[in-house]
Design a protein around this motif. Sequence first.
Motif, mmCIF file in Angstrom:
data_model
loop_
_atom_site.group_PDB
_atom_site.id
_atom_site.type_symbol
_atom_site.label_atom_id
_atom_site.label_comp_id
_atom_site.label_asym_id
_atom_site.label_seq_id
_atom_site.Cartn_x
_atom_site.Cartn_y
_atom_site.Cartn_z
ATOM 1 N N MET A 107 0.845 -1.171 0.000
ATOM 2 C CA MET A 107 0.000 0.000 0.000
ATOM 3 C C MET A 107 0.895 1.241 0.000
ATOM 4 N N ALA A 108 0.632 2.138 -0.853
ATOM 5 C CA ALA A 108 1.452 3.342 -0.951
ATOM 6 C C ALA A 108 1.016 4.367 0.088
ATOM 7 N N LEU A 109 1.857 5.330 0.346
ATOM 8 C CA LEU A 109 1.545 6.363 1.326
ATOM 9 C C LEU A 109 0.415 7.282 0.860
ATOM 10 N N THR A 110 0.188 7.354 -0.424
ATOM 11 C CA THR A 110 -0.861 8.241 -0.932
ATOM 12 C C THR A 110 -2.243 7.626 -0.789
ATOM 13 N N ASP A 111 -2.306 6.311 -0.676
ATOM 14 C CA ASP A 111 -3.600 5.652 -0.496
ATOM 15 C C ASP A 111 -4.028 5.804 0.959
ATOM 16 N N ALA A 112 -5.039 6.607 1.179
ATOM 17 C CA ALA A 112 -5.513 6.847 2.544
ATOM 18 C C ALA A 112 -6.736 5.990 2.811
ATOM 19 N N GLU A 113 -6.749 5.411 3.991
ATOM 20 C CA GLU A 113 -7.888 4.601 4.393
ATOM 21 C C GLU A 113 -9.002 5.518 4.882
ATOM 22 N N ALA A 114 -10.236 5.132 4.621
ATOM 23 C CA ALA A 114 -11.366 5.948 5.048
ATOM 24 C C ALA A 114 -11.450 5.966 6.575
ATOM 25 N N PRO A 115 -11.778 7.106 7.183
ATOM 26 C CA PRO A 115 -11.862 7.169 8.646
ATOM 27 C C PRO A 115 -13.088 6.416 9.153
ATOM 28 N N PHE A 116 -13.008 5.998 10.425
ATOM 29 C CA PHE A 116 -14.130 5.280 11.010
ATOM 30 C C PHE A 116 -15.321 6.202 11.223
#
Length: 71
Positions: free
Chosen positions: A1-10
Amino acid sequence: MALTDAEAPFRPRELLLEKQKLFQSVQKYTHLKGRYDKVTSVIIPLGLAISCGGLIAQGIYNMSHGVGKKE
């Protein structure tokens, strides 16, 4: 996973900021306890203490009356 791919917040950021402002504006000490914390902090230890006390009392009674000995 790259640093630019942000996970959606809870939770949405707006709700978190509202809660943060609420807790920071309170002047009294704030303890973040739930409704059922008394079950884990009071009732369970009290039940264990009562059951241990009962077993100790039963053992003392049995020893003093000579009941329950293996022959």
